[in-house]
Design an enzyme around this catalytic site. Structure first.
Site, mmCIF file in Angstrom:
data_model
loop_
_atom_site.group_PDB
_atom_site.id
_atom_site.type_symbol
_atom_site.label_atom_id
_atom_site.label_comp_id
_atom_site.label_asym_id
_atom_site.label_seq_id
_atom_site.Cartn_x
_atom_site.Cartn_y
_atom_site.Cartn_z
ATOM 1 N N HIS A 1 0.772 -1.143 0.033
ATOM 2 C CA HIS A 1 0.336 0.002 0.266
ATOM 3 C C HIS A 1 0.829 1.092 -0.085
ATOM 4 O O HIS A 1 1.401 1.585 0.922
ATOM 5 C CB HIS A 1 -0.907 -0.064 1.359
ATOM 6 C CG HIS A 1 -1.962 1.078 1.399
ATOM 7 N ND1 HIS A 1 -3.090 1.162 1.798
ATOM 8 C CD2 HIS A 1 -2.002 2.370 0.699
ATOM 9 C CE1 HIS A 1 -3.844 2.120 1.791
ATOM 10 N NE2 HIS A 1 -3.202 2.849 0.998
ATOM 11 N N HIS B 1 -7.010 -7.362 7.209
ATOM 12 C CA HIS B 1 -7.087 -6.560 8.506
ATOM 13 C C HIS B 1 -7.182 -7.401 9.836
ATOM 14 O O HIS B 1 -8.128 -7.733 10.090
ATOM 15 C CB HIS B 1 -7.952 -5.379 8.481
ATOM 16 C CG HIS B 1 -7.296 -4.056 9.047
ATOM 17 N ND1 HIS B 1 -6.741 -3.187 7.977
ATOM 18 C CD2 HIS B 1 -7.084 -3.552 10.264
ATOM 19 C CE1 HIS B 1 -5.985 -2.363 8.742
ATOM 20 N NE2 HIS B 1 -6.142 -2.463 9.873
ATOM 21 N N GLU C 1 -2.611 -1.760 -3.167
ATOM 22 C CA GLU C 1 -3.702 -0.890 -2.481
ATOM 23 C C GLU C 1 -3.569 0.572 -2.560
ATOM 24 O O GLU C 1 -2.357 0.887 -2.409
ATOM 25 C CB GLU C 1 -3.865 -1.510 -1.063
ATOM 26 C CG GLU C 1 -4.038 -3.219 -0.962
ATOM 27 C CD GLU C 1 -4.138 -3.266 0.590
ATOM 28 O OE1 GLU C 1 -3.609 -2.500 1.477
ATOM 29 O OE2 GLU C 1 -4.621 -4.292 0.973
#
Length: 250
Positions: A44, A200, A76
């Site tokens: 990310h 997550h 991401e």
């Protein structure tokens, strides 16, 4: 079918960035993860480059192309023009679009599909033109109508935000209704023709119940918990442990 495991390298990059030194090696640990059976690598790249740096992207792309051509690169990010340019250059197999403010410490909520459906439809078309599968970060709150809007954007998948589920790691009675809401969201998505990712705060302990409730889970992207375990078990053994938790034969 067991879920595939994509190893998120952000926590490794954050540790590296504490010093002006090239270790721990993001690509080196990515190589160990893929050698140990991970199906892909996730990053990310935030605008401030506080963990993954833009310069990491071509290195990871080359690692996959040269040594692990069967693996996937998942990037991401929030769909700015800069993020699109990064993806166009790195050519990830999958792009996961998240609704993050650049100042956020980490992703902590899914898209408001009612509010952003039209925007996402326009954005997704751009990523499809450069050959990316598109996944949308989604709250797993059981909102069936929101799932239908997500499908209408042209996305291929949703990624269930599992932070609230993972947050109750020591309170199973509070985790149970959150798990059921995640499952209801997944059921609606699968019925609509969307594949399901999740990520997550997933761990070796909470992955099996998630897999049991969502047996058609396509992929999990795991960084923080996996990196923490790697400090104790090493990256290779940690990847094997997480693969087993995903239902894979190791």
């Amino acid at each position: 079918m067991p879920a595939k495991l994509s190893v998120n390298l952000n926590a490794i990059a954050m540790l590296r960035n504490r010093r002006d030194l090239p270790w721990p090696s993001v690509a080196g640990l990515g190589r160990i993860a893929l050698s140990s059976g991970a199906s892909g690598l996730t990053v990310h790249p935030r605008p401030d480059q506080r963990h993954i740096r833009f310069s990491d992207l071509p290195v990871i792309r080359a690692l996959i192309d040269d040594e692990f051509p069967q693996a996937e690169f998942n990037i991401e990010g929030y769909p700015t023009d800069e993020f699109f340019d990064l993806c166009a250059a790195a050519e990830p197999e999958q792009v996961t679009l998240v609704p993050d403010d650049p100042a956020q410490a980490t992703s902590d909520h899914g898209w408001d599909f009612r509010r952003h459906g039209d925007l996402l439809g326009e954005v997704i078309a751009k990523y499809k033109k450069i050959g990316c599968r598109v996944s949308l970060f989604a709250d797993g709150d059981g909102d069936v109508e929101a799932v239908a809007i997500a499908k209408a954007t042209g996305a291929d998948r949703i990624e269930l935000y599992t932070g609230p589920y993972g947050g109750f790691y020591d309170q199973p009675e509070r985790a149970a209704p959150i798990l059921e809401a995640l499952g209801k969201t997944a059921d609606a998505a699968l019925a609509a023709g969307l594949a399901i990712n999740a990520g997550h705060d997933l761990t070796v302990a909470n992955l099996p119940p998630l897999m049991k409730r969502i047996p058609k889970l396509a992929e999990v992207s795991i960084g923080h918990g996996l990196t923490a375990d790697a400090l104790e078990y090493g990256m290779a053994e940690t990847v094997r442990r997480f693969r087993r938790a995903c239902g894979q034969t190791v």
